[in-house]
Enzyme design. Structure first.
Site, PDB file in Angstrom:
ATOM      1  N   GLY A  14      14.204 -35.297  27.503  1.00 45.91           N
ATOM      2  CA  GLY A  14      15.236 -34.762  27.927  1.00 45.91           C
ATOM      3  C   GLY A  14      16.238 -35.990  28.342  1.00 45.91           C
ATOM      4  O   GLY A  14      15.729 -37.069  28.275  1.00 45.91           O
ATOM      5  N   ASP A 224      21.033 -25.239  22.920  1.00 43.53           N
ATOM      6  CA  ASP A 224      21.068 -26.459  22.695  1.00 43.53           C
ATOM      7  C   ASP A 224      21.534 -25.778  21.036  1.00 43.53           C
ATOM      8  O   ASP A 224      22.429 -26.926  20.795  1.00 43.53           O
ATOM      9  CB  ASP A 224      20.057 -27.077  22.838  1.00 43.53           C
ATOM     10  CG  ASP A 224      18.753 -26.485  22.627  1.00 43.53           C
ATOM     11  OD1 ASP A 224      19.110 -25.742  21.432  1.00 43.53           O
ATOM     12  OD2 ASP A 224      17.427 -27.072  22.314  1.00 43.53           O
ATOM     13  N   THR A 225      21.139 -25.541  20.103  1.00 43.24           N
ATOM     14  CA  THR A 225      21.942 -25.419  19.350  1.00 43.24           C
ATOM     15  C   THR A 225      23.124 -25.088  19.059  1.00 43.24           C
ATOM     16  O   THR A 225      24.096 -24.993  18.388  1.00 43.24           O
ATOM     17  CB  THR A 225      21.255 -24.252  18.094  1.00 43.24           C
ATOM     18  OG1 THR A 225      19.713 -24.566  18.532  1.00 43.24           O
ATOM     19  CG2 THR A 225      21.331 -24.045  16.755  1.00 43.24           C
ATOM     20  N   THR A 245      12.656 -30.716  17.165  1.00 43.67           N
ATOM     21  CA  THR A 245      11.838 -29.894  17.025  1.00 43.67           C
ATOM     22  C   THR A 245      11.386 -28.541  16.027  1.00 43.67           C
ATOM     23  O   THR A 245      10.535 -28.079  15.369  1.00 43.67           O
ATOM     24  CB  THR A 245      11.095 -29.504  18.672  1.00 43.67           C
ATOM     25  OG1 THR A 245      11.440 -30.994  19.582  1.00 43.67           O
ATOM     26  CG2 THR A 245       9.869 -29.098  18.545  1.00 43.67           C
ATOM     27  N   ASN A 281      15.126 -19.849  11.282  1.00 41.97           N
ATOM     28  CA  ASN A 281      14.451 -20.670  12.636  1.00 41.97           C
ATOM     29  C   ASN A 281      12.721 -21.636  11.272  1.00 41.97           C
ATOM     30  O   ASN A 281      12.940 -20.767  10.983  1.00 41.97           O
ATOM     31  CB  ASN A 281      13.477 -20.251  13.416  1.00 41.97           C
ATOM     32  CG  ASN A 281      14.536 -20.568  15.095  1.00 41.97           C
ATOM     33  OD1 ASN A 281      15.868 -20.011  14.961  1.00 41.97           O
ATOM     34  ND2 ASN A 281      13.520 -20.117  15.762  1.00 41.97           N
TER      35      ASN A 281
END
Length: 420
Positions: A14, A224-225, A245, A281
């Site tokens: 983070g 977040d994307t 990730t 993904n």
């Protein structure tokens, strides 16, 4: 000058990033970083949300010593959540990498076939989608007395402000948002016997929540994307990969695309800020990070990349194979998928990078077929944007011009929402 704080939390770390606008551009400075990761407890993989909250508060205190902050917001990964009984958490908080949903997926699909789920939501199939996690909670009796489920950033923002509000972009990772109404799908909720009280009103980014330690707290695009895509300075609508990730590869579309070909290619439709994100993904740098942790934990990643680039190992694997999601040993998982045994540990890394580049190529071919459009540029942001070797492999395999931007795209998108 006004300063804004973006707190960007991923699956491995983070960060607290301060942003400000100067000469019509957003500038950023990282002031605090902390580790994150799943914890194994009682044969399950969980998140330590109390630790996350303490690190968030610690970082805010550090930032305040340097800057007078106008507002802040938090973005994290999707699908995971915290169950609440009013103001009390229901522990544990499971990670999406836990395998608990394996026992109920067939049951969910016997009630609502996946084809119908996809037509209604446009959400890709992933065994960790919120819909399956919640159904498992129901089967295990964990929903009894529960009044809320808060997606990870919603929970952390609630702990700062005392205000619970559900945010649209993260909600679209649940697999339960109707792509036409853009609200929770009542048919899905009813058929699966979920408590209706859990599925509250959705709010858009820019919504005011309250204050923490004198700082205004707002909703950004909390997935977040979604924030990362908002932070990419595209000239036109082009392909993107948010490379971390996970590798999230997609393009902005006006409306969701939910045809049979999109379903077969496992493309997802997720919320953006005024547009749809048609994306896929791909396992991403998780493969590399886990190999490094196991094979050469003390070696610098730059040295690993250089040695991988000199490897002559050319065999590839399916980068999205389910065995790679949370293996006890990433090396053993690779060995089971490979026909030829690597001679060097760096052959594993070469294989990972080659496999990712090829998966990008296949995903783009599917995307262009399904959208009926051809794209020429591929923007890459996130940690992977700094990997020139992977970028060169990607450009070679896809035939697209790679525009790698080593910028804090998620933080910039977060800050843009706060500035508006």
């Amino acid at each position: 000058m006004k300063y804004y704080l973006a707190i960007d939390i991923g699956a491995s770390s983070g960060r607290h990033i301060v942003g400000w606008k100067k000469d019509e551009q957003i500038h950023t400075e990282e002031l605090y970083r902390f580790d994150n990761g799943v914890i194994e407890k009682d044969n399950h993989l969980i998140w330590d949300v109390e630790y996350l909250l303490s690190e968030i508060k610690k970082g805010i205190t550090i930032v305040k010593k340097r800057y007078n902050i106008e507002s802040l917001s938090i973005a994290t990964w999707g699908v995971d959540y915290v169950l609440m009984k009013e103001g009390q958490e229901v522990f544990p908080v499971y990670s999406y990498r836990d395998n608990r949903t394996e026992r109920i997926i067939n049951e969910v699909h016997s009630i609502i076939p996946f084809e119908e789920l996809y037509q209604r939501t446009g959400s890709q199939y992933q065994p960790f989608n919120t819909i399956y996690q919640l159904y498992d909670d129901k089967k295990q009796g964990r929903l009894k007395g529960v009044t809320d489920f808060l997606m990870m950033p919603e929970y952390l923002l609630y702990k700062l402000t005392g205000v619970k509000k559900k945010e649209f972009t993260n909600a679209t990772t649940t697999g339960m948002i109707n792509h036409e109404s853009l609200m929770f799908d009542e048919m899905i909720i009813n058929k699966l016997g979920m408590p209706k009280i859990l599925f509250k009103k959705l709010y858009q980014p820019k919504e005011m929540l309250g204050y923490y330690d004198g700082i205004k707290v707002v909703l950004c695009a909390t997935h977040d994307t979604a924030s990362a895509v908002e932070g990419i300075p595209m000239r036109d609508n082009e392909l993107y990969i948010s490379s971390g990730t996970w590798s999230l590869l997609g393009v902005k579309t006006e409306k969701p695309i939910t045809d049979i070909n999109s379903m077969k290619a496992n493309y997802s439709n997720e919320g953006g800020v005024g547009y749809n994100r048609y994306q896929k993904n791909i396992m991403g740098l998780w493969l590399v990070n886990e190999l490094k942790k196991e094979l050469c934990p003390n070696e610098n990643i730059r040295d690993i990349v250089e040695k991988a680039s000199k490897s002559s190992f050319e065999e590839i694997i399916n980068a999205n194979d389910s065995s790679l999601l949370a293996p006890e040993s990433m090396k053993d998982a690779f060995d089971k998928l490979l026909k030829n045994k690597p001679e060097s540990i760096y052959d594993y890394f070469r294989c990972a990078y080659n496999s990712l580049a090829l998966s990008y190529k296949k995903a783009i071919e599917e995307l262009e077929k399904n959208t009926g459009k051809t794209y020429f540029n591929l923007y890459i942001v996130g940690g992977g944007a700094k990997n020139s070797f992977l970028n060169s492999l990607t450009e070679k395999e896809t035939g697209k011009k790679v525009i790698a931007l080593p910028i804090e795209a998620t933080a910039i998108g977060n800050i843009k929402m706060q500035m508006w």
